[in-house]
Enzyme design. Structure first.
Site, mmCIF file in Angstrom:
data_model
loop_
_atom_site.group_PDB
_atom_site.id
_atom_site.type_symbol
_atom_site.label_atom_id
_atom_site.label_comp_id
_atom_site.label_asym_id
_atom_site.label_seq_id
_atom_site.Cartn_x
_atom_site.Cartn_y
_atom_site.Cartn_z
ATOM 1 N N ASP A 58 19.298 -23.713 66.378
ATOM 2 C CA ASP A 58 20.168 -24.985 66.136
ATOM 3 C C ASP A 58 21.157 -24.173 65.844
ATOM 4 O OD1 ASP A 58 21.492 -27.063 65.615
ATOM 5 O OD2 ASP A 58 20.728 -27.779 63.567
ATOM 6 N N HIS A 101 18.211 -27.007 54.468
ATOM 7 C CA HIS A 101 17.071 -26.437 55.065
ATOM 8 C C HIS A 101 17.206 -24.918 55.375
ATOM 9 C CE1 HIS A 101 19.834 -28.473 57.647
ATOM 10 N NE2 HIS A 101 19.831 -27.265 58.375
ATOM 11 N N ASP A 198 26.846 -28.349 54.551
ATOM 12 C CA ASP A 198 26.121 -29.271 55.649
ATOM 13 C C ASP A 198 24.995 -30.169 55.099
ATOM 14 O OD1 ASP A 198 25.551 -28.908 58.573
ATOM 15 O OD2 ASP A 198 23.448 -28.820 57.445
ATOM 16 N N GLU A 240 29.833 -32.702 54.335
ATOM 17 C CA GLU A 240 29.345 -33.408 55.530
ATOM 18 C C GLU A 240 28.407 -34.606 55.243
ATOM 19 O OE1 GLU A 240 26.915 -33.164 59.734
ATOM 20 O OE2 GLU A 240 26.470 -32.252 57.903
HETATM 21 C C1 NOJ Z 1 25.168 -30.904 60.768
HETATM 22 C C2 NOJ Z 1 25.700 -29.789 61.869
HETATM 23 O O1 NOJ Z 1 26.846 -29.981 62.198
HETATM 24 C C3 NOJ Z 1 24.723 -29.836 63.030
HETATM 25 O O2 NOJ Z 1 25.106 -29.065 64.149
HETATM 26 C C4 NOJ Z 1 23.307 -29.404 62.704
HETATM 27 O O3 NOJ Z 1 22.480 -29.427 63.795
HETATM 28 C C5 NOJ Z 1 22.905 -30.292 61.515
HETATM 29 N N1 NOJ Z 1 23.796 -30.521 60.415
HETATM 30 C C6 NOJ Z 1 21.783 -29.451 60.859
HETATM 31 O O4 NOJ Z 1 22.125 -28.341 60.144
#
Ligand code: NOJ
Length: 528
Positions: A58, A101, A198, A240
């Site tokens: 990710d 996570h 995040d 976020e």
């Molecule tokens: C939000 C982040 O902006 C995104 O890019 C990510 O895939 C998810 N959180 C999981 O960490």
């Protein structure tokens, strides 16, 4: 005045920014080379996307070690040198803090999954069944069918809110909570100015809830803030939390939780207002946004490294947005649209400027996404959200001047409209009429008008719906921001009794009425 309330942020994806060692990946050497550019642009704070060791399932939001740097980017020493070089230019830097996570490759998870009696078993959320927390939504709806993943080693399931390769940490475990503070200390001691945190709504799980915005989560986030205030009083936390305004405001607490929170719901409504030539959705969502504590601020943005999320709109609005802005289904992902600002605007310079003008004059601290200041394009042929994470277009030279390598981590954009030969920093810096100069001028003007950061907002309601016009007021300072959402000129009679000057154009005269061109905008300052 605290710095964060008046700051302009620049979201920077290191891999995409500048390749200093010629391996095809952006890195800290490359970033240091480009700091002159960021200083010239006038941004106050860089938000650096995750730079930690990671298997990149990710793009770095799957962390395999919290105490290091991904080898593609350099060494910890490089990081430190870069932070110092950023500070020398009077710019600040915040890092991404991903604590909900880890990667499944993280040694903690490797140990945790080894056996049910592992000493680290309860660092993650395990269950003999996948029946728990049934009220919880799935976020990555295109790839995941459950928030539980089965692990063969012990025959149990682990909990994950994002990809199954990203097991959620168990915040009920005090050791996890202590470890997060240790991680924060480690990076703050290296000199950074705070974190973009995040996915904060999802830290704790409780049966019978949707496991979002829980009181336990807020209690812990307040503990993080106390830690910062005690040991690093100038550092900030930016949340976020992709939630409705009434829920997001809780992340400010009473001024004792986050310094800033992204305002997710207003973002798609700026696009919607433009598409429908109707300000109503923006006015309504800001009316539904409760006041926030003194010293806190919204983070506002047009685009970021993810899809243009449509989670915070109604189903009807989502269908409208998809149909209007992503006619090709390949442009859609999860509940959003994986395109950049300039292509979303059909490359129409007037609309790109208008969107920026709304961003810079409405309440909030603007967060720019790298490349949008020159109108970069996207590439939907690339997997997932990678199409909006392509190399920064520095010049018309091979590889857009991004790298000397033969193979890049991702191809540069080279289509007929947005290709690097036409859209690049070098060409636009040389052209005073370019988008880059216009955006920079807006940044400089906004910085000279603190009222745009801290002023009250009052709409001009008695105008046609395609007029998005409002006052920003703070004491004696008043700015009238005028935006025309329609493709035809709009004449606006200015309020009586005030004399105006044009904040963006010192040579312009302002009479008792102004005519905005199609998709035009003006920032008028009252003269006292
Ligand atoms: C939000 C982040 O902006 C995104 O890019 C990510 O895939 C998810 N959180 C999981 O960490």
């Amino acid at each position: 005045m605290s710095w964060h309330t008046h700051a302009i942020f620049y979201e920077l994806y290191l891999r995409a920014f500048a390749d200093g060692n010629g391996d095809g990946h952006g890195d800290f050497i490359g970033l240091r080379d480009k700091l002159d550019y960021l200083e010239w642009l006038g941004v106050d704070c860089i938000w650096l996307l995750p730079m930690y060791p990671s298997p990149l399932k990710d793009d770095g939001y799957d962390i395999a070690s919290y105490y290091g740097i991904h080898p593609d980017y350099g060494l910890l020493e490089d990081f430190k040198m870069t932070v110092d070089a950023i500070h020398e230019r009077g710019i600040k830097i915040i890092a991404d803090l991903v604590i909900n996570h880890t990667s499944d490759q993280h040694p903690w998870f490797q140990e945790s999954r080894r056996s049910k009696t592992s000493p680290m078993r309860d660092w993650y959320v395990w269950s003999p069944t996948d029946e728990r927390y049934q009220d919880v939504r799935i976020i990555f709806v295109d790839t995941e069918t459950s928030n539980w993943a089965y692990d063969e080693t012990t025959g149990e399931y682990y909990w994950h809110r994002f990809y199954s390769s990203q097991p959620d940490l168990n915040f009920d475990n005090p050791k996890v909570r202590e470890e997060v503070l240790r991680i924060m200390k480690f990076w703050l001691d290296l000199g950074i100015d705070g974190f973009r945190a995040d996915a904060v709504p999802y830290l704790f799980e409780r049966e019978g809830t949707n496991c979002e915005n829980l009181p336990e989560t807020h209690d812990y986030l307040k503990q993080m803030r106390r830690f910062i205030d005690t040991h690093y009083p100038n550092a900030i936390l930016l949340a976020e939390a992709n939630q409705w305004p009434r829920d997001v405001v809780d992340y400010f607490g009473d001024g004792d939780e986050f310094h800033l929170c992204f305002h997710f719901p207003v973002m798609p409504r700026l696009y919607m207002a433009l598409a429908k030539a109707d300000r109503t959705s923006v006015v309504d969502i800001l009316a539904d946004t409760p006041p926030i504590p003194k010293g806190t601020q919204w983070g506002t943005f047009l685009r970021n490294h993810d899809e243009l999320t449509l989670e915070m709109v109604t189903e009807e609005e989502r269908q409208f947005m998809w149909a209007y802005y992503s006619p090709d289904p390949k442009q859609r992902i999860n509940l959003g649209i994986r395109r950049r600002l300039a292509p979303l605007m059909g490359g129409d310079r007037r609309k790109i400027e208008l969107m920026h003008s709304m961003l810079f004059t409405l309440p909030g601290a603007p967060v720019l996404y790298y490349g949008d200041e020159i109108g970069m394009g996207d590439n939907i042929a690339l997997f997932d959200r990678n199409g909006v994470r392509t190399p920064m277009q520095w010049s018309g030279a091979p590889n857009a001047g991004f790298s000397s390598a033969k193979d890049l981590y991702a191809p540069v954009i080279d289509d007929a409209t947005f290709g690097y030969q036409r859209v690049n920093v070098a060409a636009q810096r040389n052209d005073p009429t370019s988008l880059l100069h216009t955006v920079r001028h807006m940044i400089m003007t906004r910085k000279a008008l603190p009222v745009l950061a801290d002023g009250d907002l009052d709409w001009l309601h008695d105008l046609p719906k395609h007029a998005l016009c409002f006052w920003r007021t703070s004491g004696e300072q008043r700015v009238l921001a005028l935006h025309n959402l329609a493709d035809a000129p709009l004449e606006i009679a200015l309020p009586d009794g005030a004399a105006f000057s044009d904040a963006l154009d010192a040579t312009a005269t302002v009479d008792s009425s102004v005519t905005l061109s199609a998709y035009g905008y003006r920032w008028l300052q009252t003269r006292t």
